[in-house]
Design a protein around this motif. Structure first.
Motif, PDB file in Angstrom:
ATOM      1  N   SER A  29      -0.692  -8.833  -5.870  1.00  0.00           N
ATOM      2  CA  SER A  29      -0.258  -8.479  -4.519  1.00  0.00           C
ATOM      3  C   SER A  29       0.203  -7.027  -4.433  1.00  0.00           C
ATOM      4  O   SER A  29      -0.090  -6.334  -3.447  1.00  0.00           O
ATOM      5  CB  SER A  29       0.862  -9.417  -4.068  1.00  0.00           C
ATOM      6  OG  SER A  29       1.984  -9.303  -4.928  1.00  0.00           O
ATOM      7  N   HIS A  30       0.931  -6.597  -5.467  1.00  0.00           N
ATOM      8  CA  HIS A  30       1.423  -5.219  -5.442  1.00  0.00           C
ATOM      9  C   HIS A  30       0.268  -4.226  -5.418  1.00  0.00           C
ATOM     10  O   HIS A  30       0.275  -3.238  -4.655  1.00  0.00           O
ATOM     11  CB  HIS A  30       2.331  -4.976  -6.647  1.00  0.00           C
ATOM     12  CG  HIS A  30       2.959  -3.615  -6.649  1.00  0.00           C
ATOM     13  ND1 HIS A  30       3.851  -3.206  -5.673  1.00  0.00           N
ATOM     14  CD2 HIS A  30       2.823  -2.561  -7.524  1.00  0.00           C
ATOM     15  CE1 HIS A  30       4.236  -1.963  -5.919  1.00  0.00           C
ATOM     16  NE2 HIS A  30       3.622  -1.545  -7.049  1.00  0.00           N
ATOM     17  N   ARG A  31      -0.748  -4.498  -6.256  1.00  0.00           N
ATOM     18  CA  ARG A  31      -1.899  -3.589  -6.296  1.00  0.00           C
ATOM     19  C   ARG A  31      -2.662  -3.620  -4.967  1.00  0.00           C
ATOM     20  O   ARG A  31      -3.118  -2.582  -4.471  1.00  0.00           O
ATOM     21  CB  ARG A  31      -2.818  -3.991  -7.437  1.00  0.00           C
ATOM     22  CG  ARG A  31      -4.023  -3.075  -7.617  1.00  0.00           C
ATOM     23  CD  ARG A  31      -4.871  -3.504  -8.795  1.00  0.00           C
ATOM     24  NE  ARG A  31      -4.100  -3.425 -10.031  1.00  0.00           N
ATOM     25  CZ  ARG A  31      -4.578  -3.784 -11.222  1.00  0.00           C
ATOM     26  NH1 ARG A  31      -5.817  -4.258 -11.326  1.00  0.00           N
ATOM     27  NH2 ARG A  31      -3.823  -3.678 -12.306  1.00  0.00           N
ATOM     28  N   LEU A  32      -2.767  -4.791  -4.381  1.00  0.00           N
ATOM     29  CA  LEU A  32      -3.470  -4.887  -3.103  1.00  0.00           C
ATOM     30  C   LEU A  32      -2.719  -4.166  -1.996  1.00  0.00           C
ATOM     31  O   LEU A  32      -3.325  -3.568  -1.106  1.00  0.00           O
ATOM     32  CB  LEU A  32      -3.656  -6.363  -2.728  1.00  0.00           C
ATOM     33  CG  LEU A  32      -4.668  -7.145  -3.562  1.00  0.00           C
ATOM     34  CD1 LEU A  32      -4.665  -8.609  -3.158  1.00  0.00           C
ATOM     35  CD2 LEU A  32      -6.067  -6.556  -3.408  1.00  0.00           C
ATOM     36  N   GLU A  33      -1.381  -4.224  -2.056  1.00  0.00           N
ATOM     37  CA  GLU A  33      -0.593  -3.530  -1.045  1.00  0.00           C
ATOM     38  C   GLU A  33      -0.866  -2.040  -1.074  1.00  0.00           C
ATOM     39  O   GLU A  33      -1.001  -1.393  -0.030  1.00  0.00           O
ATOM     40  CB  GLU A  33       0.894  -3.807  -1.256  1.00  0.00           C
ATOM     41  CG  GLU A  33       1.307  -5.236  -0.899  1.00  0.00           C
ATOM     42  CD  GLU A  33       2.750  -5.517  -1.270  1.00  0.00           C
ATOM     43  OE1 GLU A  33       3.406  -4.602  -1.826  1.00  0.00           O
ATOM     44  OE2 GLU A  33       3.223  -6.633  -1.013  1.00  0.00           O
ATOM     45  N   LYS A  34      -0.963  -1.483  -2.274  1.00  0.00           N
ATOM     46  CA  LYS A  34      -1.255  -0.051  -2.384  1.00  0.00           C
ATOM     47  C   LYS A  34      -2.644   0.265  -1.837  1.00  0.00           C
ATOM     48  O   LYS A  34      -2.843   1.245  -1.115  1.00  0.00           O
ATOM     49  CB  LYS A  34      -1.151   0.392  -3.840  1.00  0.00           C
ATOM     50  CG  LYS A  34       0.272   0.416  -4.391  1.00  0.00           C
ATOM     51  CD  LYS A  34       0.286   0.967  -5.808  1.00  0.00           C
ATOM     52  CE  LYS A  34       1.709   1.066  -6.356  1.00  0.00           C
ATOM     53  NZ  LYS A  34       1.729   1.604  -7.742  1.00  0.00           N
ATOM     54  N   THR A  35      -3.615  -0.591  -2.197  1.00  0.00           N
ATOM     55  CA  THR A  35      -4.989  -0.346  -1.740  1.00  0.00           C
ATOM     56  C   THR A  35      -5.084  -0.449  -0.226  1.00  0.00           C
ATOM     57  O   THR A  35      -5.719   0.389   0.436  1.00  0.00           O
ATOM     58  CB  THR A  35      -5.940  -1.356  -2.396  1.00  0.00           C
ATOM     59  OG1 THR A  35      -5.829  -1.262  -3.818  1.00  0.00           O
ATOM     60  CG2 THR A  35      -7.369  -1.102  -1.983  1.00  0.00           C
ATOM     61  N   ARG A  93      -6.199   2.517   2.434  1.00  0.00           N
ATOM     62  CA  ARG A  93      -7.337   2.374   3.335  1.00  0.00           C
ATOM     63  C   ARG A  93      -6.906   2.370   4.790  1.00  0.00           C
ATOM     64  O   ARG A  93      -7.628   2.852   5.662  1.00  0.00           O
ATOM     65  CB  ARG A  93      -8.085   1.085   3.004  1.00  0.00           C
ATOM     66  CG  ARG A  93      -8.777   1.136   1.644  1.00  0.00           C
ATOM     67  CD  ARG A  93      -9.612  -0.087   1.396  1.00  0.00           C
ATOM     68  NE  ARG A  93     -10.300  -0.002   0.101  1.00  0.00           N
ATOM     69  CZ  ARG A  93     -11.117  -0.928  -0.376  1.00  0.00           C
ATOM     70  NH1 ARG A  93     -11.326  -2.029   0.328  1.00  0.00           N
ATOM     71  NH2 ARG A  93     -11.697  -0.768  -1.554  1.00  0.00           N
ATOM     72  N   THR A  94      -5.727   1.826   5.049  1.00  0.00           N
ATOM     73  CA  THR A  94      -5.221   1.852   6.419  1.00  0.00           C
ATOM     74  C   THR A  94      -4.996   3.275   6.892  1.00  0.00           C
ATOM     75  O   THR A  94      -5.323   3.636   8.034  1.00  0.00           O
ATOM     76  CB  THR A  94      -3.914   1.057   6.515  1.00  0.00           C
ATOM     77  OG1 THR A  94      -4.151  -0.286   6.092  1.00  0.00           O
ATOM     78  CG2 THR A  94      -3.373   1.048   7.933  1.00  0.00           C
ATOM     79  N   LEU A  95      -4.446   4.101   6.014  1.00  0.00           N
ATOM     80  CA  LEU A  95      -4.230   5.504   6.358  1.00  0.00           C
ATOM     81  C   LEU A  95      -5.556   6.210   6.617  1.00  0.00           C
ATOM     82  O   LEU A  95      -5.694   6.974   7.584  1.00  0.00           O
ATOM     83  CB  LEU A  95      -3.452   6.197   5.232  1.00  0.00           C
ATOM     84  CG  LEU A  95      -3.120   7.674   5.444  1.00  0.00           C
ATOM     85  CD1 LEU A  95      -2.257   7.863   6.693  1.00  0.00           C
ATOM     86  CD2 LEU A  95      -2.425   8.257   4.222  1.00  0.00           C
ATOM     87  N   ALA A  96      -6.557   5.955   5.745  1.00  0.00           N
ATOM     88  CA  ALA A  96      -7.867   6.589   5.927  1.00  0.00           C
ATOM     89  C   ALA A  96      -8.516   6.123   7.226  1.00  0.00           C
ATOM     90  O   ALA A  96      -9.121   6.919   7.962  1.00  0.00           O
ATOM     91  CB  ALA A  96      -8.768   6.262   4.733  1.00  0.00           C
ATOM     92  N   LEU A  97      -8.386   4.824   7.526  1.00  0.00           N
ATOM     93  CA  LEU A  97      -8.956   4.301   8.760  1.00  0.00           C
ATOM     94  C   LEU A  97      -8.265   4.884   9.983  1.00  0.00           C
ATOM     95  O   LEU A  97      -8.915   5.204  10.989  1.00  0.00           O
ATOM     96  CB  LEU A  97      -8.838   2.777   8.767  1.00  0.00           C
ATOM     97  CG  LEU A  97      -9.413   2.050   9.982  1.00  0.00           C
ATOM     98  CD1 LEU A  97     -10.903   2.302  10.096  1.00  0.00           C
ATOM     99  CD2 LEU A  97      -9.126   0.562   9.887  1.00  0.00           C
ATOM    100  N   LYS A  98      -6.958   5.044   9.885  1.00  0.00           N
ATOM    101  CA  LYS A  98      -6.216   5.622  10.997  1.00  0.00           C
ATOM    102  C   LYS A  98      -6.655   7.055  11.257  1.00  0.00           C
ATOM    103  O   LYS A  98      -6.853   7.458  12.409  1.00  0.00           O
ATOM    104  CB  LYS A  98      -4.724   5.559  10.693  1.00  0.00           C
ATOM    105  CG  LYS A  98      -3.838   6.053  11.818  1.00  0.00           C
ATOM    106  CD  LYS A  98      -2.379   5.893  11.469  1.00  0.00           C
ATOM    107  CE  LYS A  98      -1.492   6.405  12.601  1.00  0.00           C
ATOM    108  NZ  LYS A  98      -0.051   6.263  12.274  1.00  0.00           N
ATOM    109  N   ARG A  99      -6.835   7.838  10.180  1.00  0.00           N
ATOM    110  CA  ARG A  99      -7.288   9.222  10.347  1.00  0.00           C
ATOM    111  C   ARG A  99      -8.698   9.271  10.928  1.00  0.00           C
ATOM    112  O   ARG A  99      -9.004  10.093  11.801  1.00  0.00           O
ATOM    113  CB  ARG A  99      -7.242   9.939   9.004  1.00  0.00           C
ATOM    114  CG  ARG A  99      -5.823  10.182   8.479  1.00  0.00           C
ATOM    115  CD  ARG A  99      -5.863  10.810   7.104  1.00  0.00           C
ATOM    116  NE  ARG A  99      -4.506  11.076   6.608  1.00  0.00           N
ATOM    117  CZ  ARG A  99      -4.243  11.545   5.385  1.00  0.00           C
ATOM    118  NH1 ARG A  99      -5.256  11.773   4.532  1.00  0.00           N
ATOM    119  NH2 ARG A  99      -2.995  11.766   5.024  1.00  0.00           N
TER     120      ARG A  99
END
Length: 711
Positions: free
Chosen positions: A340-346, A350-356
C-alpha cells in the motif's frame, strides 16, 4: 498523524475481512440448506419425469399389442370367409393365427357358424372341444353387404375363476358366420412385460381398468380387486385419500401426470412411506370406448438417500473452501499492507502528472479562439470551452448538460445532431459548414466532428472544433460575383440594346392594333397572344440581367405539365405551318417542381424554337415528361430529328452570344438564358445530338431538363 490513520485503516480492513468471512460462512450455510431443498424438489420432478417415460413405454407396448390382436382378428375373419365356417376348414384357417397370438395370452377362439347354428370353441392344443347352439338366433343380413367387415369390439375385463379375461370380437356382415372372438387372458398378456419393470431399485408398475380394478399388480391378491378397496382392506388404519384422489380425479378420467402419496408398505418395507407416482392412459378400444391407466411408483427414500450423501460431501467441500478463502484473505491483507505504501507513492506521482497534463490541455483549449465543445449521442453538451460560452453570452457551467439547441438555431442544431449520429455510426470524422447569427451578425462556421473514445476503446462522445470562416465565404462569394459580372456585364448591355428597343416598338404598335380590334374577335385574341409573348421576351431580358445580381434561392413551385400545355397552345399553330408533327407524352400526376412557371415556359419555348429551326423541311418533334430513375426529380425531354449539332460545337452551345445560325437570325442568348434559369432552380440541362443522319442512325437532338421536386 498519517501513520496513526494508516494503522486504524488497516485494523478496520482486517476487521472487515473477518466479518466478511463470517457472513460468507453463514450465507453459504443458508444457501446450502435452501439449495438442498430445491435440489430435492428438482430430483423428485426429474425422477417422476423418468417414471412417466417408463409409463408411456408401457402404454405404447400394450396399445401396440392390442392393435396387433385386432388385426389378427380381422385377418382370421377374412380367412374363414374365404374357406367357410365348417369346423375342419375353420380350424385349418385359424391354426397359423393361433401360432402368432397364443404367446400374447389368447387361450381360445370362438366361432359362431351361421349355417349349422353352432358355436365352435378352438384351443391351441386341440382342434375342437365342444360346440353348442346359439343362445340367440343369428342376425339376418342382406346379401349386398356380405363382404363388409365391422370394427373390432373389445369387451370390458371379466373374471372367470382366478383369472381376468377380455374378448376381442368381430361381427362380419356376410352369410358365412355371425361372430369371431379371441379370449385374451389379461394376466398372461401383461405379466411378461410389467413384472420386470423397475423404477429405481425397488419401484414397480401396476395397471387398472376403467372401473378402477387392478388388472396387474406385484401383489397378486390385488388383481381383479378394486384399487380403492384393496389398499384399505390391507391396512385400514391409514388414509389413502391422496392416491384415491389421483385415481378417481385423474387416472380414471384418462389424464396423464405425476404426483406423490403415502403408503405403509413397499416390497416388505413397512411404516409411513412417501411414494412418487407417474401415470398415463392406455387407449384400449373405441368400440366401446375403454381406457386403462398404467402407473409407475417408487419410494422417495431411495432418492433422498442419494441426495443427502451428495449434500454431505458438498457441505464438507464448502467448509474447506471457506477455510481456503479465510487463509487467502489473510494473505491478501498482508500483501496489501506491504504494497500500500508503494502504491500511495505511485498514485501520488501519477496524479500530479495527470493534473499538470489536464491543466496544460485546459489552458490550450480555453485560450483557443475556436468553438470547441463535446456532444453525446443525443446531442447534449458534455463540455464547452470558454470562447464558445462567451460568444453566446453564457458560461461553460451553464451550458454543460444542455441540448445543442441552446447554442444554435433549430435547423443548425438538427444538422449537427445528424452529423453526431453519423460519427457514432461510422466511427469517422465528418466536416460541415453552417451559417448562424451571433451578436446580431451573420457568420459562417467550418466544423469538424471527431469521435472520442474511452479507455475501453468505445465511443462515448463527439468532439466538435468549429472556426469562423465568414471572411473566406465572403471572399469566395465576391470572387464568384466579380467573375460573373465581368463576363455578363457586356452581355446585359448588348441584350438591352439588341432586344429592348425593337421590343418596345413592337409592344407599342401591338397595343395600338389591340385598341382597334373588337374584344373577343379572332384578330383581337391573336394580337393578345403576340402581346403576351412580347412580355415574355421582356422577361428574358430581366432574367439575363439577374445574372449580375446576388439573389436567394427561390421557393416557388409549379406543375411542369401545365407549363408545357400552356406553351404548346402557343406554338402548335406555327409548328403545323412548318410541317412539324408534334408528339406529346405527359406522365399524369407528376409532383410539382421548384421553379417559376413563366421562366420555365421561356426555357421550353427556346428549346421548341431551336428544334423547329433544326427541321426546316419538317419532321417529328417529341415532348415527354417522366420521373427520373431515382424517383426524386422530374425529367423533361424535347427530341427532334433535325440536322443536329456537330461534335466540335456541342461544348459551346450554352455560352453567351454563341450561335451557328446565320447573322440576323439568332443572338446566341436562348440556351445561355435557359441554362441560367434551370440552374437557378437547382436543376440541370443536357444535350445529346447526332449531326449526321444515316439509315441505321438518324440525326437529331435531344435536350433533357431535370428539375427537383418541391417539398
Amino acid at each position: 498523524m498519517v501513520d496513526t490513520r494508516r494503522v486504524k485503516l488497516r485494523n478496520r480492513m482486517a476487521l472487515m475481512v473477518i466479518l466478511s468471512a463470517l457472513v460468507l460462512i453463514a450465507a453459504a450455510t443458508c444457501l446450502n440448506v435452501r439449495f438442498g431443498e430445491s435440489a430435492r424438489r428438482v430430483v423428485k420432478d426429474r425422477f417422476n419425469e423418468e417414471q412417466l417415460v417408463v409409463a408411456r413405454n408401457i402404454r405404447y407396448w400394450i396399445e401396440n399389442r392390442i392393435e396387433f390382436l385386432e388385426k389378427e382378428v380381422v385377418l382370421a375373419s377374412k380367412r374363414i370367409e374365404s374357406v367357410g365356417a365348417g369346423e375342419p376348414e375353420a380350424y385349418a384357417a385359424l391354426k397359423p393365427c393361433f401360432d402368432r397370438v397364443v404367446e400374447l395370452g389368447v387361450g381360445r377362439i370362438e366361432l359362431r357358424d351361421r349355417a349349422s347354428q353352432l358355436t365352435y370353441i378352438f384351443y391351441p392344443s386341440r382342434r375342437q372341444i365342444s360346440s353348442r347352439f346359439f343362445d340367440t338366433p343369428p342376425v339376418e343380413e342382406s346379401m349386398e353387404n356380405h363382404s363388409a367387415i365391422s370394427a373390432v369390439s373389445i369387451s370390458e375385463p371379466f373374471v372367470e375363476g382366478a383369472d381376468i379375461f377380455l374378448m376381442l370380437s368381430v361381427v362380419p356382415h356376410h352369410v358365412v358366420f355371425d361372430k369371431l372372438s379371441f379370449q385374451l387372458n389379461v394376466s398372461w398378456f401383461l405379466s411378461p412385460f410389467l413384472k420386470n419393470i423397475r423404477s429405481g431399485k425397488t419401484g414397480y408398475a401396476w395397471l387398472i381398468d376403467s372401473r378402477g380394478r387392478f388388472l396387474f399388480h406385484p401383489q397378486s391378491d390385488f388383481i381383479g380387486e378394486s384399487a380403492f378397496e384393496a389398499r384399505q382392506n390391507r391396512d385400514p388404519d391409514i388414509s389413502y385419500a391422496q392416491i384415491n384422489a389421483i385415481q378417481r380425479e385423474r387416472m380414471l378420467k384418462g389424464m396423464e401426470g405425476a404426483g406423490a402419496y403415502y403408503s405403509t408398505w413397499h416390497r416388505g418395507i413397512t411404516g409411513r412411506i412417501e411414494k412418487l407416482i407417474a401415470y398415463c392412459p392406455v387407449a384400449v378400444s373405441e368400440n366401446p370406448a375403454q381406457t386403462w391407466s398404467v402407473a409407475v411408483v417408487a419410494p422417495l427414500i431411495e432418492i433422498e438417500d442419494a441426495v443427502r450423501k451428495i449434500f454431505l460431501w458438498q457441505g464438507m467441500l464448502q467448509g474447506v473452501l471457506v477455510l481456503v478463502i479465510l487463509a487467502g484473505s489473510g494473505l491478501l491483507l498482508w500483501v496489501e499492507i506491504r504494497w500500500s505504501h508503494r502504491l500511495e507513492k505511485t498514485v501520488a506521482a501519477r496524479t500530479l502528472a495527470l493534473k499538470r497534463s489536464e491543466e496544460k490541455y485546459r489552458s490550450l483549449v480555453e485560450s483557443a479562439e475556436d468553438f470547441i465543445f463535446t456532444l453525446d449521442e443525443t446531442g447534449r453538451l458534455t463540455s464547452v470551452n470558454y470562447f464558445t460560452a462567451a460568444s453566446f453570452g453564457s458560461t461553460p457551467e451553464e451550458l454543460v448538460g444542455c441540448d445543442v439547441y441552446r447554442l444554435f438555431p433549430r435547423e443548425v442544431a438538427e444538422k449537427q445532431i445528424r452529423n453526431v449520429r453519423t460519427v457514432f455510426e461510422k466511427g469517422k470524422s465528418v466536416r460541415d459548414e453552417f451559417e448562424l447569427t451571433v451578436e446580431n451578425s451573420e457568420i459562417w462556421l467550418g466544423a469538424n466532428f471527431m469521435p472520442l473514445k474511452n479507455e475501453a476503446g468505445r465511443m462515448n462522445a463527439v468532439l466538435c472544433i468549429a472556426r469562423d470562416i465568414t471572411e473566406n465565404k465572403k471572399l469566395e462569394r465576391y470572387l464568384i460575383t466579380t467573375e460573373k459580372l465581368a463576363s455578363l456585364g457586356t452581355l446585359a448591355a448588348g441584350v438591352a440594346h439588341e432586344i429592348n428597343n425593337p421590343l418596345g416598338v413592337m409592344l407599342g404598335f401591338c397595343d395600338l392594333l389591340v385598341r382597334k380590334k373588337e374584344p373577343g374577335s379572332q384578330e383581337y385574341e391573336d394580337l393578345k397572344i403576340i402581346e403576351r409573348q412580347g412580355f415574355h421576351c421582356k422577361q428574358i431580358v430581366e432574367n439575363l440581367l439577374s445574372f449580375a445580381r446576388v439573389g436567394k434561392e427561390t421557393t416557388d413551385d409549379c406543375s411542369i405539365n401545365d407549363c408545357l400545355e400552356e406553351i404548346i397552345k402557343v406554338v402548335r399553330h406555327s409548328l403545323e405551318m412548318s410541317a412539324i408533327d408534334l408528339d406529346v407524352e405527359l406522365t399524369e400526376n407528376l409532383p410539382r417542381v421548384v421553379g417559376d412557371d413563366r421562366q420555365l415556359q421561356q426555357v421550353f419555348l427556346n428549346l421548341i424554337n431551336n428544334a423547329s429551326a433544326a427541321m426546316p423541311e419538317g419532321g417529328p418533334l417529341k415532348i415527354r415528361t417522366s420521373l427520373s430513375a431515382t424517383k426524386r426529380k422530374i425529367r423533361i425531354q424535347i427530341e427532334d430529328r433535325g440536322t443536329g449539332i456537330p461534335p466540335e460545337n456541342i461544348d459551346n452551345i450554352f455560352e453567351p452570344f454563341y450561335t451557328t445560325k446565320p447573322e440576323g437570325e439568332g443572338t446566341g442568348l436562348g440556351l445561355f438564358v435557359s441554362y441560367g434559369i434551370i440552374h437557378k432552380f437547382g436543376g440541370s440541362i443536357t444535350c445529346d445530338s447526332r449531326a449526321h443522319e444515316t439509315r441505321e442512325q438518324p440525326g437529331g437532338t435531344t435536350f433533357t431538363v431535370t428539375l427537383p421536386m418541391s417539398r
